[in-house]
Scaffold this motif. Structure first.
Motif, PDB file in Angstrom:
ATOM      1  N   VAL A 276      10.279  82.096  67.921  1.00 15.96           N
ATOM      2  CA  VAL A 276      11.601  81.475  67.788  1.00 15.96           C
ATOM      3  C   VAL A 276      12.118  81.041  69.154  1.00 15.96           C
ATOM      4  O   VAL A 276      12.583  79.900  69.336  1.00 15.96           O
ATOM      5  CB  VAL A 276      12.591  82.446  67.117  1.00 15.96           C
ATOM      6  CG1 VAL A 276      13.981  81.814  67.046  1.00 15.96           C
ATOM      7  CG2 VAL A 276      12.122  82.817  65.719  1.00 15.96           C
TER       8      VAL A 276
ATOM      9  N   ALA B 126      11.480  77.412  63.355  1.00 16.79           N
ATOM     10  CA  ALA B 126      12.058  78.524  64.113  1.00 16.79           C
ATOM     11  C   ALA B 126      13.142  79.237  63.318  1.00 16.79           C
ATOM     12  O   ALA B 126      13.189  80.478  63.273  1.00 16.79           O
ATOM     13  CB  ALA B 126      12.636  78.003  65.436  1.00 16.79           C
TER      14      ALA B 126
ATOM     15  N   LEU C 110      13.267  83.014  61.870  1.00 15.85           N
ATOM     16  CA  LEU C 110      14.427  83.845  62.206  1.00 15.85           C
ATOM     17  C   LEU C 110      14.978  84.547  60.966  1.00 15.85           C
ATOM     18  O   LEU C 110      15.262  85.755  60.986  1.00 15.85           O
ATOM     19  CB  LEU C 110      15.507  82.974  62.849  1.00 15.85           C
ATOM     20  CG  LEU C 110      16.824  83.674  63.219  1.00 15.85           C
ATOM     21  CD1 LEU C 110      16.607  84.674  64.343  1.00 15.85           C
ATOM     22  CD2 LEU C 110      17.873  82.637  63.633  1.00 15.85           C
TER      23      LEU C 110
END
Length: 486
Positions: free
Chosen positions: A150, A318, A322
């Protein structure tokens, strides 16, 4: 005078006036579970889908380059069936053990130990050893690779688009703030929205990728249908490891409101893997047909980097990872809490759980910032242990529990288990050999064999693809750590 309660798993039989015993009712473990906040069938399906559908799907067209169109499609369905079969073996055996011993629920490691409990002294010792190994491996499973992914992805996109020069550690610390709140969610039920959002973002990535793929007419010219002897192993590595989600089988099933919906026909597991096989087959096939042998290890490398949609894919990936961290983090924290909760006073239970989760997250963030090679090492460890966990452990559980006379006509189940065990060994050995052939690089004195194995054991990384993009090996290694997110 009060009667002493029966030991766990033992039912005291009633006695009639004439001295005969009352026949006990059939014990159904599902009816004796005490789950304060159970997950619905739909919520569990969302979790199962997300656990087996990650950004690794962007590498499936590269898998089809290795496997060919015909073998690729049939292979996707075969590996989906194999993952589903492993889940069925584990959960059904756990249910039989619970029913036999009158226990409401068992975890992964407990099922392995209980399955070995009726064997010889050596088998019982093996069961105890496997339980400890599984527990500690799952408990020490880190989210370092996910945090690094991330942070690194956001750094590449934001710095490129804005001209900033923020370091990778800065982005890791920034993403640590939302991760801190997500990892404090203790119930799988309340993680369903996060898995739903993550799944939606991955589907958005697929749609954007299809926009690029279908910009020009597709042609089957010079597209191979079957793999060669040297390309079959990389294909298997990508597809199988992208579909596997063994570590979440029991946490999800054990928290269901209707656990009988997990297996069976259609059942959550079967329906999930049918959908994934269709999705992987379609996306992999059209991606390979579009780019042919030029398809990269991640298909986004084939897209024009200046296009803003490529940056959208990176950011969506990303954010999807997350929102997935909460579910991934659930497994190690629950195992750690089971080992510690008896030592914590009841009035401090809530605070202790929060403190444990915070401490484990801080260790992961610190490792992501301060130990640059930990992600690669954990990738290697997972590449070696995941095939054992996903294929060999279910085979061991099924074989030991059925031994010696419950293998069906002509002992076909035993033959099947031996064949699958050999196939698992093939996956492990050929993946390692393939990695050693393809990589011969050393980074800052870090063992190149470890780097090679960690990258190629998943079958998702091609060194040529990164070199053609003009990336340094350090950047390639970081990107490879990202691809390790199955």
């Amino acid at each position: 005078m009060e009667k002493e309660p029966a030991p766990e798993g033992v039912e005291l039989l009633g006695v009639k006036l004439d001295g005969s015993s009352i026949t006990p009712s059939v014990y159904d473990p599902h009816k004796h579970r005490d789950v304060p906040n159970p997950t619905s069938t739909l919520g569990t399906f969302v979790h199962v889908m997300k656990s087996a559908l990650g950004i690794g799907i962007l590498s499936v067209p590269y898998a089809f380059r290795n496997g060919g169109l015909v073998f690729g499609v049939f292979g996707a369905f075969f590996f989906a069936m194999l993952c589903s079969h492993s889940a069925h073996i584990l959960v059904s055996t756990s249910y039989k053990i619970c029913k036999k011993e009158r226990i409401p629920v068992l975890g992964f490691a407990e099922t392995v130990e209980k399955a070995c409990a009726n064997g010889s002294a050596g088998v019982r010792a093996l069961g105890t050893a496997l339980r400890n190994i599984i527990d500690w491996y799952l408990m020490l499973t880190t989210v370092v690779v996910f945090i690094v992914f991330v942070g690194t992805t956001l750094r590449e996109v934001v710095n490129y688009r804005t001209g900033w020069d923020w370091s990778e550690r800065t982005y890791i610390l920034l993403v640590g703030v939302p991760i801190l709140f997500i990892t404090q969610i203790r119930e799988i039920k309340y993680l369903v929205p996060f898995s739903a959002i993550a799944g939606f973002l991955i589907f958005a990535n697929i749609v954007i990728s299809l926009i690029f793929i279908f910009q020009e007419p597709l042609t089957l010219e010079n597209r191979r249908l079957f793999p060669t002897a040297s390309t079959v192993a990389p294909y298997m590595g990508i597809v199988y490891f992208a579909l596997d989600a063994t570590c979440l089988i029991f946490p999800l099933e054990n928290q269901m409101r209707h656990p009988q919906h997990y297996l069976g026909c259609p059942g959550i597991v079967n329906l999930n893997y049918i959908c994934l096989a269709i999705l992987y087959s379609f996306f992999g096939a059209v991606g390979y047909i579009r780019y042919g042998d030029a398809v990269e290890s991640s298909i986004i490398l084939n897209f024009p980097t200046e296009n803003v949609l490529v940056s959208c894919i990176q950011v969506l990936s990303a954010v999807a990872v997350l929102f997935s961290i909460g579910l991934i983090f659930y497994v190690p924290t629950e195992i750690a809490w089971k080992k510690l909760h008896t030592k914590v006073p009841k009035q401090w239970s809530g605070l202790a759980q929060s403190g444990l989760r915070l401490a484990m997250l801080l260790v992961n963030i610190t490792a992501a910032c301060g130990i640059p090679h930990l992600g690669t090492f954990m990738g290697l460890l997972g590449a070696v242990l995941n095939p054992i966990l996903a294929l060999w452990i279910p085979i061991i559980v099924d074989t030991v529990y059925r031994w010696p006379n419950d293998f069906g006509r002509l002992r076909w189940r035993l033959v099947k288990n031996v064949a699958l065990c050999c196939f698992g060994l093939f996956l492990l050995v050929t993946g390692t050999i393939s990695s050693n052939r393809n990589f011969d690089i050393d980074v800052d004195g870090f063992p190149d064999t470890v780097v090679r194995c960690a990258l190629v054991h998943t079958g998702m990384v091609s060194i040529d693809a990164f070199q053609q993009q003009g990336r340094t090996f350090r950047q390639m290694r970081r990107s490879a750590e990202c691809i390790l997110l199955l």
